[in-house]
Scaffold this active site. Structure first.
Site, PDB file in Angstrom:
ATOM      1  N   ASP A 123      -1.630  -5.354   6.347  1.00 16.30           N
ATOM      2  CA  ASP A 123      -1.053  -4.688   7.518  1.00 16.30           C
ATOM      3  C   ASP A 123       0.200  -5.381   8.055  1.00 16.30           C
ATOM      4  OD1 ASP A 123      -3.265  -3.093   7.311  1.00 16.30           O
ATOM      5  OD2 ASP A 123      -3.976  -3.421   9.363  1.00 16.30           O
ATOM      6  N   HIS A 268      -3.057  -9.569   6.522  1.00 18.17           N
ATOM      7  CA  HIS A 268      -1.750  -9.244   7.093  1.00 18.17           C
ATOM      8  C   HIS A 268      -0.625  -9.971   6.357  1.00 18.17           C
ATOM      9  CE1 HIS A 268      -4.711  -8.483  10.267  1.00 18.17           C
ATOM     10  NE2 HIS A 268      -3.863  -7.597  10.758  1.00 18.17           N
TER      11      HIS A 268
END
Length: 309
Positions: A123, A268
């Site tokens: 992400d 992430h």
């Protein structure tokens, strides 16, 4: 030499020149669209252009005059091969969930316990340096992942985004600003649609996979996404790599302990310093491989036959 004989010779020469020019045109299209295909030129557009070219050529009486000979056959075959390649490229750049998953929320894939597949998701990128480092690791380990992009991040790092797509990873939408607060439908639409537009313009990708920032499902974003046939993709395992106090070893342990067939892993590459994630990633991949897992993207996971676990 009679005038009629001279005319026939010139007619044959003109036909030969026309064949050469037609062949050159096809070669030009092949050279322009295949070796140096630009991601922002969506293959669907290219397919339509070549189909129009094919129609124009085949409707030309001159083409029919040469159509029965080997040259005409080869030209037609080149066009068909070009269309096949372009349609294949379009498929690779289009991420649409199976119909049964459209408008639903997904936490993990429903696969057989013996089918040890796992999906790594990333992400908040694309992000300078971190995403490129992550791509290097994925490439070294023959791993494909799914990246959920923020519009603002994509706007800042378009070249990195193109590399992600070129290396065969799947793409999802993660809004423009990464908001958490409740919002009206117009704001939710802007967050998602604006990002989708930039993803397409930058990479040629069309995607209807969406991940709500922070996993928040009740602020209007997930509702809008579902109404527009997105699959809202959550996760079943988190690396917890946003914990500022945790060490990379903890990220690895979190994933290896939580792994199960069909699991969706959250990590992430953007939104801050992700150097600890980069440090953890090789050991995470190695540990999952040691457990017998193979890596799939979210589209691949959802396309697998559903079986009783």
């Amino acid at each position: 030499m009679s005038g009629n004989h001279l005319f026939q010779i010139l007619r044959k020469k003109w036909r030969f020149v026309a064949i050469l020019l037609t062949g050159a045109a096809i070669s030009l299209v092949l050279g322009a669209l295949l070796p140096e295909f630009q991601p922002n030129d969506h293959p669907g557009t290219a397919v339509a252009q070549v189909q129009n070219l094919n129609q124009s050529l085949t409707s030309n009486p001159l083409f029919h005059e040469v159509g029965d000979n080997q040259t005409g056959f080869n030209l037609d075959r080149q066009i068909q091969q070009l269309l096949t390649v372009l349609e294949s490229k379009e498929k690779l750049l289009t991420f649409v969930p199976p119909e049964k998953f459209q408008g639903t929320t997904i936490f993990e894939g429903q696969v057989n316990k013996s089918d040890k597949v796992i999906a790594l998701t990333v992400d908040d990128g694309p992000w300078p340096e971190t995403t490129a480092q992550m791509l290097d690791i994925f490439q070294q380990n023959d791993v494909k992942a799914t990246f959920f992009w923020i519009g603002k991040s994509l706007e800042s790092s378009p070249e990195i985004a193109r590399r992600v797509v070129a290396e065969g990873h799947a793409i999802g939408n993660h809004t423009w600003h990464h908001p958490y607060d409740p919002m009206d439908a117009a704001t939710a639409a802007d967050e998602i649609d604006r990002t989708a537009k930039l993803i397409y313009e930058t990479t040629g990708v069309k995607t209807t996979y969406f991940r709500p920032p922070g996993g928040v499902l009740n602020n209007g974003l997930a509702k809008y996404a579902k109404e527009h046939n997105y699959s809202v993709v959550m996760w079943s395992v988190t690396s917890a790599d946003t914990d500022p106090r945790a060490q990379p070893e903890a990220f690895v342990e979190n994933v290896l302990k939580g792994a199960k067939p069909g699991a969706i892993v959250l990590m992430h590459d953007g939104g801050g310093d992700r150097s600890r994630t980069i440090k953890a990633l090789p050991d995470m991949i190695a540990g999952l491989k040691k457990q017998g897992y193979r890596f799939v993207t979210i589209p691949e996971l959802l396309e697998m036959p559903e079986q009783q676990a």
